[in-house]
Design a protein around this motif. Structure first.
Motif, PDB file in Angstrom:
ATOM      1  N   PHE A 155      -2.046   1.300  10.734  1.00 51.81           N
ATOM      2  CA  PHE A 155      -2.754   0.098  10.274  1.00 51.81           C
ATOM      3  C   PHE A 155      -3.405   0.335   8.911  1.00 51.81           C
ATOM      4  CE2 PHE A 155      -6.028   2.563  12.364  1.00 51.81           C
ATOM      5  CZ  PHE A 155      -7.150   2.345  11.584  1.00 51.81           C
ATOM      6  N   MET A 156      -3.718   1.598   8.598  1.00 43.60           N
ATOM      7  CA  MET A 156      -4.366   1.916   7.324  1.00 43.60           C
ATOM      8  C   MET A 156      -3.419   1.753   6.133  1.00 43.60           C
ATOM      9  SD  MET A 156      -6.514   5.287   8.415  1.00 43.60           S
ATOM     10  CE  MET A 156      -7.199   5.442   6.776  1.00 43.60           C
ATOM     11  N   TRP A 157      -2.120   1.836   6.372  1.00 41.62           N
ATOM     12  CA  TRP A 157      -1.158   1.744   5.278  1.00 41.62           C
ATOM     13  C   TRP A 157      -1.293   0.426   4.529  1.00 41.62           C
ATOM     14  CZ3 TRP A 157       4.237   3.817   7.212  1.00 41.62           C
ATOM     15  CH2 TRP A 157       4.072   5.114   7.695  1.00 41.62           C
ATOM     16  N   ASN A 158      -1.577  -0.658   5.245  1.00 42.17           N
ATOM     17  CA  ASN A 158      -1.699  -1.972   4.598  1.00 42.17           C
ATOM     18  C   ASN A 158      -2.823  -1.997   3.572  1.00 42.17           C
ATOM     19  OD1 ASN A 158       0.434  -3.352   5.941  1.00 42.17           O
ATOM     20  ND2 ASN A 158      -0.837  -3.467   7.761  1.00 42.17           N
ATOM     21  N   ASP A 159      -3.883  -1.257   3.818  1.00 41.25           N
ATOM     22  CA  ASP A 159      -4.970  -1.165   2.842  1.00 41.25           C
ATOM     23  C   ASP A 159      -4.633  -0.193   1.722  1.00 41.25           C
ATOM     24  OD1 ASP A 159      -6.616  -3.008   4.144  1.00 41.25           O
ATOM     25  OD2 ASP A 159      -7.483  -1.462   5.444  1.00 41.25           O
ATOM     26  N   LEU A 160      -4.061   0.950   2.088  1.00 41.22           N
ATOM     27  CA  LEU A 160      -3.752   1.973   1.084  1.00 41.22           C
ATOM     28  C   LEU A 160      -2.696   1.514   0.081  1.00 41.22           C
ATOM     29  CD1 LEU A 160      -3.729   5.212   3.280  1.00 41.22           C
ATOM     30  CD2 LEU A 160      -5.390   4.593   1.510  1.00 41.22           C
ATOM     31  N   VAL A 161      -1.804   0.619   0.475  1.00 37.48           N
ATOM     32  CA  VAL A 161      -0.700   0.220  -0.400  1.00 37.48           C
ATOM     33  C   VAL A 161      -1.145  -0.696  -1.541  1.00 37.48           C
ATOM     34  CG1 VAL A 161       0.083  -1.860   0.811  1.00 37.48           C
ATOM     35  CG2 VAL A 161       1.759  -0.383  -0.332  1.00 37.48           C
ATOM     36  N   HIS A 162      -2.307  -1.342  -1.414  1.00 36.54           N
ATOM     37  CA  HIS A 162      -2.759  -2.267  -2.459  1.00 36.54           C
ATOM     38  C   HIS A 162      -2.867  -1.559  -3.805  1.00 36.54           C
ATOM     39  CE1 HIS A 162      -3.375  -5.775  -0.023  1.00 36.54           C
ATOM     40  NE2 HIS A 162      -4.084  -5.078   0.840  1.00 36.54           N
ATOM     41  N   GLY A 163      -2.181  -2.088  -4.796  1.00 36.82           N
ATOM     42  CA  GLY A 163      -2.230  -1.541  -6.145  1.00 36.82           C
ATOM     43  C   GLY A 163      -1.302  -0.373  -6.397  1.00 36.82           C
ATOM     44  N   ALA A 164      -0.535   0.033  -5.388  1.00 35.85           N
ATOM     45  CA  ALA A 164       0.373   1.165  -5.576  1.00 35.85           C
ATOM     46  C   ALA A 164       1.576   0.756  -6.423  1.00 35.85           C
ATOM     47  CB  ALA A 164       0.849   1.712  -4.234  1.00 35.85           C
ATOM     48  N   LEU A 165       1.897   1.591  -7.384  1.00 32.92           N
ATOM     49  CA  LEU A 165       3.049   1.348  -8.251  1.00 32.92           C
ATOM     50  C   LEU A 165       4.343   1.808  -7.597  1.00 32.92           C
ATOM     51  CD1 LEU A 165       3.546   0.213 -11.082  1.00 32.92           C
ATOM     52  CD2 LEU A 165       3.365   2.536 -11.967  1.00 32.92           C
ATOM     53  N   GLY A 166       4.252   2.845  -6.787  1.00 33.43           N
ATOM     54  CA  GLY A 166       5.423   3.392  -6.126  1.00 33.43           C
ATOM     55  C   GLY A 166       4.989   4.369  -5.052  1.00 33.43           C
ATOM     56  N   ALA A 167       5.992   5.001  -4.422  1.00 29.90           N
ATOM     57  CA  ALA A 167       5.688   5.896  -3.311  1.00 29.90           C
ATOM     58  C   ALA A 167       6.668   7.057  -3.252  1.00 29.90           C
ATOM     59  CB  ALA A 167       5.714   5.126  -1.993  1.00 29.90           C
ATOM     60  N   VAL A 168       6.198   8.114  -2.633  1.00 32.81           N
ATOM     61  CA  VAL A 168       7.028   9.259  -2.259  1.00 32.81           C
ATOM     62  C   VAL A 168       7.062   9.267  -0.739  1.00 32.81           C
ATOM     63  CG1 VAL A 168       7.177  11.771  -2.194  1.00 32.81           C
ATOM     64  CG2 VAL A 168       6.413  10.632  -4.290  1.00 32.81           C
ATOM     65  N   VAL A 169       8.261   9.254  -0.176  1.00 34.79           N
ATOM     66  CA  VAL A 169       8.411   9.374   1.274  1.00 34.79           C
ATOM     67  C   VAL A 169       8.917  10.787   1.548  1.00 34.79           C
ATOM     68  CG1 VAL A 169       9.643   8.590   3.324  1.00 34.79           C
ATOM     69  CG2 VAL A 169       8.883   6.921   1.624  1.00 34.79           C
ATOM     70  N   LEU A 170       8.148  11.531   2.323  1.00 40.37           N
ATOM     71  CA  LEU A 170       8.553  12.880   2.698  1.00 40.37           C
ATOM     72  C   LEU A 170       9.199  12.863   4.065  1.00 40.37           C
ATOM     73  CD1 LEU A 170       5.616  15.201   1.570  1.00 40.37           C
ATOM     74  CD2 LEU A 170       7.766  14.712   0.411  1.00 40.37           C
ATOM     75  N   THR A 171      10.176  13.743   4.229  1.00 39.41           N
ATOM     76  CA  THR A 171      10.816  13.905   5.521  1.00 39.41           C
ATOM     77  C   THR A 171      11.129  15.370   5.731  1.00 39.41           C
ATOM     78  OG1 THR A 171      12.518  12.996   6.982  1.00 39.41           O
ATOM     79  CG2 THR A 171      13.184  13.497   4.705  1.00 39.41           C
ATOM     80  N   ASP A 172      11.504  15.684   6.935  1.00 37.71           N
ATOM     81  CA  ASP A 172      11.809  17.050   7.341  1.00 37.71           C
ATOM     82  C   ASP A 172      13.130  16.972   8.107  1.00 37.71           C
ATOM     83  OD1 ASP A 172      11.974  19.475   8.694  1.00 37.71           O
ATOM     84  OD2 ASP A 172       9.930  19.432   9.444  1.00 37.71           O
ATOM     85  N   THR A 173      14.100  17.800   7.760  1.00 39.68           N
ATOM     86  CA  THR A 173      15.429  17.687   8.383  1.00 39.68           C
ATOM     87  C   THR A 173      15.382  17.965   9.883  1.00 39.68           C
ATOM     88  OG1 THR A 173      15.924  19.984   7.779  1.00 39.68           O
ATOM     89  CG2 THR A 173      16.709  18.261   6.286  1.00 39.68           C
TER      90      THR A 173
END
Length: 198
Positions: A101-119
């Motif tokens: 639920f916090m992502w909706n607040d954190l995303v405000h004003g973000a220009l882009g993102a890094v998505v990390l994953t693990d194989t």
């Protein structure tokens, strides 16, 4: 006269203040978000980690990451001063579903993102990819190869994550500052290409 002076001060401050760029670092539980922010931040990162306790048994899936002892419960925060005119602020999101639920607040004003994953646990990053795709926020994918371990190649990861061909994907150990730097540079290039094509 005082009003003219205050207008001049405001304009001068606006002209000299560095531009701020907000980047989110997202991904599933235990993929290395806190590690990446800590590796690239020029200041001591703000971390909101708590120890995993028996209360998380059956709630947090630690399969493949049994040695993990702490987890982010709010966010990580780091800063990179590119030059006096540009500052990058990094916000690492919490990975567990109960904190999404916090992502909706954190995303405000973000220009882009890094998505990390693990194989070892690619499925843990599906929600992050869906989140940014649905909001049309440009992102790159970083595959955290802990200790140089590569269980899958780039093609296999792209297929498993169903990534668009234009989404950059880099593989490396996110504890290394140079790997994080390359990932952020890849995002910058991706953002420039997205802007020029729109």
């Amino acid at each position: 006269m005082a009003s003219a002076d205050s207008d001049l001060i405001e304009r001068t401050a606006a002209d000299t203040a560095p531009a701020a760029v907000k980047i989110l670092v997202a991904g599933g539980f235990g993929v290395g978000k806190t590690t990446l922010v800590g590796a690239v931040s020029e200041v001591e990162p703000l971390r909101t980690e708590e120890y995993l306790t028996v209360a998380s048994v059956g709630v947090d899936d630690i399969e493949g990451i049994e040695r993990k002892s702490a987890t982010t419960v709010a966010m990580d925060f780091g800063r990179i001063m590119v030059n006096p005119r540009l500052v990058i602020y990094l916000f690492g999101t919490p990975g567990q579903e109960r904190f999404w639920f916090m992502w909706n607040d954190l995303v405000h004003g973000a220009l882009g993102a890094v998505v990390l994953t693990d194989t070892r646990r690619l499925e843990s990053s599906f929600a992050s990819i869906d989140f940014f795709e649905s909001r049309r926020i440009p992102f790159v994918v970083g595959v955290n190869c802990f200790y140089g371990r590569r269980d899958r190649d780039e093609y296999e990861v792209r297929e498993a994550l169903d990534l668009d061909p234009d989404v950059p994907l880099l593989m490396g150990d996110m504890r290394e500052r140079s790997v994080g730097r390359d990932l952020l540079l890849s995002l910058a290039e991706h953002l420039i290409l997205n802007n020029s094509s729109t």
